[in-house]
Design an enzyme around this catalytic site. Structure first.
Site, PDB file in Angstrom:
ATOM      1  N   HIS A 142      -6.579 -24.873 -10.665  1.00  0.00           N
ATOM      2  CA  HIS A 142      -7.200 -25.041  -9.343  1.00  0.00           C
ATOM      3  C   HIS A 142      -7.774 -23.717  -8.847  1.00  0.00           C
ATOM      4  O   HIS A 142      -8.921 -23.644  -8.399  1.00  0.00           O
ATOM      5  CB  HIS A 142      -6.164 -25.583  -8.349  1.00  0.00           C
ATOM      6  CG  HIS A 142      -6.661 -25.638  -6.937  1.00  0.00           C
ATOM      7  ND1 HIS A 142      -7.660 -26.506  -6.531  1.00  0.00           N
ATOM      8  CD2 HIS A 142      -6.318 -24.923  -5.825  1.00  0.00           C
ATOM      9  CE1 HIS A 142      -7.898 -26.324  -5.234  1.00  0.00           C
ATOM     10  NE2 HIS A 142      -7.101 -25.369  -4.787  1.00  0.00           N
ATOM     11  N   GLU A 208      -5.917 -32.792  -1.031  1.00  0.00           N
ATOM     12  CA  GLU A 208      -5.378 -31.906  -2.053  1.00  0.00           C
ATOM     13  C   GLU A 208      -4.128 -32.571  -2.606  1.00  0.00           C
ATOM     14  O   GLU A 208      -3.192 -32.860  -1.842  1.00  0.00           O
ATOM     15  CB  GLU A 208      -5.069 -30.516  -1.486  1.00  0.00           C
ATOM     16  CG  GLU A 208      -6.342 -29.739  -1.186  1.00  0.00           C
ATOM     17  CD  GLU A 208      -6.110 -28.271  -0.830  1.00  0.00           C
ATOM     18  OE1 GLU A 208      -5.013 -27.935  -0.350  1.00  0.00           O
ATOM     19  OE2 GLU A 208      -7.044 -27.476  -1.047  1.00  0.00           O
ATOM     20  N   SER A 266      -1.259 -32.914   7.196  1.00  0.00           N
ATOM     21  CA  SER A 266      -0.753 -32.983   5.825  1.00  0.00           C
ATOM     22  C   SER A 266       0.165 -34.190   5.780  1.00  0.00           C
ATOM     23  O   SER A 266       1.037 -34.337   6.631  1.00  0.00           O
ATOM     24  CB  SER A 266       0.038 -31.731   5.445  1.00  0.00           C
ATOM     25  OG  SER A 266      -0.735 -30.569   5.654  1.00  0.00           O
ATOM     26  N   THR A 358      -2.698 -27.254  -4.594  1.00  0.00           N
ATOM     27  CA  THR A 358      -3.373 -28.331  -5.327  1.00  0.00           C
ATOM     28  C   THR A 358      -3.019 -28.273  -6.810  1.00  0.00           C
ATOM     29  O   THR A 358      -3.084 -27.210  -7.421  1.00  0.00           O
ATOM     30  CB  THR A 358      -4.895 -28.180  -5.156  1.00  0.00           C
ATOM     31  OG1 THR A 358      -5.168 -28.093  -3.767  1.00  0.00           O
ATOM     32  CG2 THR A 358      -5.641 -29.343  -5.767  1.00  0.00           C
TER      33      THR A 358
END
Ligand code: CA
Length: 426
Positions: A142, A208, A266, A358
């Site tokens: 990532h 993500e 999130s 991620t």
């Protein structure tokens, strides 16, 4: 103390399908509202939710040192504070209570009525009160992809990256359980070539694919956690969708890092899968490419083989899988992250959440964000005939799932599923 709860040969008297994420070897922990609107700590076997508060009141945890109200709470923080020995005793006991050979609860219809719930009778809540949330950036693939796109393909990784698990401090106030929708955020963005920013809805909302681990109270101020003890302080893991607004992020992140492009939401899966339950799925992580400083060096298998998938479901249509990755790709493992986090003496508390960053794998179909999957929007991801995505659109639902599997048992995480709503309007 042995983890008898993991015995792969154990069968349960609760009806379960062979494909369930939650066999009797899993025994996760969560918080839910019951059909009577009472909040309680519980576990789950198959599609049956189990009220641990009620089980405790009925005496099924006799002999384990637990306060009377330990499960009659709206968060797992106090139970997590009790430490690994207690988590293990409780999981082992739950496995015994629901073992096919154990008739005590199995034959007590009155108790079963109090303790057992169908999933549709309960409403999952956040499992912990998250005091602090830290997000790492620990997938080399990532970090390399992002560095290649935004900086320089020849120097994609910044000089510190192979020497420490890079991280930043996020906001815990916007961590939400699966099922709670999120509004498209607004903010400052800059058009390529312009001198000054504009304000408006983010056009580049992204997911993500991450996992997060949850800690117990580990260390007083000033005392680091040694890397080889770090796992003693990790209660368990959840799936973690770290929503990101790439256009807001790109303009704001210099020099102090991510801020409003990240802090709007999130999402987590509501059942915490204990590190104990994941024990059979240990694997070695990637070999260090540069020698690591002694406080970060780990030995043995510190990574876990957890299959991860992401699907996008448009408002009208079925979920389409867009990514397949694995937790084992992480370059820095959880022990290293926790040792690094506390090496300066910063305390971590019960219920703190640590995002992995991620999780991208080596192949293009294993990239853990739309930014990478569509390569900054250059290669739209096909969902169906005539429908594709560069980023997430209004009323799309992003669904992340994860599971471990060997020849004996499948331990799953369920899902984190979140719908993106249009910009909030009063
Ligand atoms: Ca992140």
């Amino acid at each position: 103390m042995p983890i008898t709860a993991n015995n792969p040969n154990r069968q349960t008297w609760i009806a379960t399908s062979s494909k369930t994420d939650f066999p009797i070897q899993n025994i996760p922990f969560g918080v839910f509202l019951t059909r009577d609107d009472i909040i309680t700590i519980g576990t789950r076997i198959g599609d049956t939710a189990i009220d641990l508060g009620a089980l405790h009141q009925l005496g099924y945890f006799e002999g384990i040192p637990l306060t009377d109200d330990i499960f009659l709470q709206d968060s797992l923080n106090d139970f997590i504070s009790d430490g690994k020995k207690t988590w293990r005793l409780v999981r082992n006991r739950i496995a015994e209570i629901f073992d096919k050979e154990n008739k005590a609860l199995q034959n007590n219809e009155e108790h079963k009525k109090i303790v057992l719930f169908k999933l549709e009778e309960i409403e999952m809540q956040l499992p912990v009160t998250v005091g602090d949330y830290t997000d790492f950036y620990s997938s080399k693939e990532h970090a390399t992809n992002v560095g290649t796109m935004f900086r320089d393909p020849d120097n994609a990784l910044l000089p510190n990256w192979l020497h420490m698990p890079v991280g930043y401090h996020g906001r815990s106030s916007s961590i939400i359980p699966s099922g709670i929708p999120v509004h498209r955020p607004q903010g400052q963005k800059i058009i390529d070539g312009a001198d000054s920013p504009i304000f408006g809805p983010s056009r580049l909302v992204d997911f993500e694919l991450e996992m997060a681990f949850i800690t117990t109270d580990a260390n007083p101020l000033g005392e680091p956690i040694p890397v080889d003890e770090a796992e003693d302080y990790i209660f368990g893991l959840v799936l973690f969708n770290d929503w990101s607004a790439r256009d807001i992020q790109k303009w704001e992140y210099v020099p102090l890092g991510p801020f409003l492009g990240k802090s709007f939401a999130s999402s987590i899966s509501p059942w915490i899968i204990t590190l104990d339950a994941l024990e059979p799925f240990r694997v070695a992580g990637p070999k260090p490419e540069k020698e690591q400083l002694p406080y970060l060096q780990t030995e043995g298998e510190r990574s876990f083989d957890i299959h991860l998938e992401v699907a996008i479901q448009p408002e009208k249509g079925k979920p389409v899988k867009v990514c397949k990755s694995n937790f084992k790709y992480m370059y820095w493992n959880m022990s290293q992250q926790l040792a690094h986090h506390t090496i300066n003496g910063c305390p971590v508390n019960s219920g703190d959440m640590m995002g992995s960053g991620t999780i991208s794998g080596p192949t293009p179909d294993s990239y853990g964000s739309m930014l990478e999957l569509s390569w900054k929007g250059k290669n739209p991801v096909q969902l169906s005939d005539g429908e594709n995505r560069k980023f997430i659109e209004d009323n799309d639902t992003v669904i992340m799932t994860g599971y471990c599997k060997n020849k004996d048992v499948r331990i799953g995480f369920g899902e984190v599923s979140t719908k993106l709503l249009p910009v909030f309007k009063k």
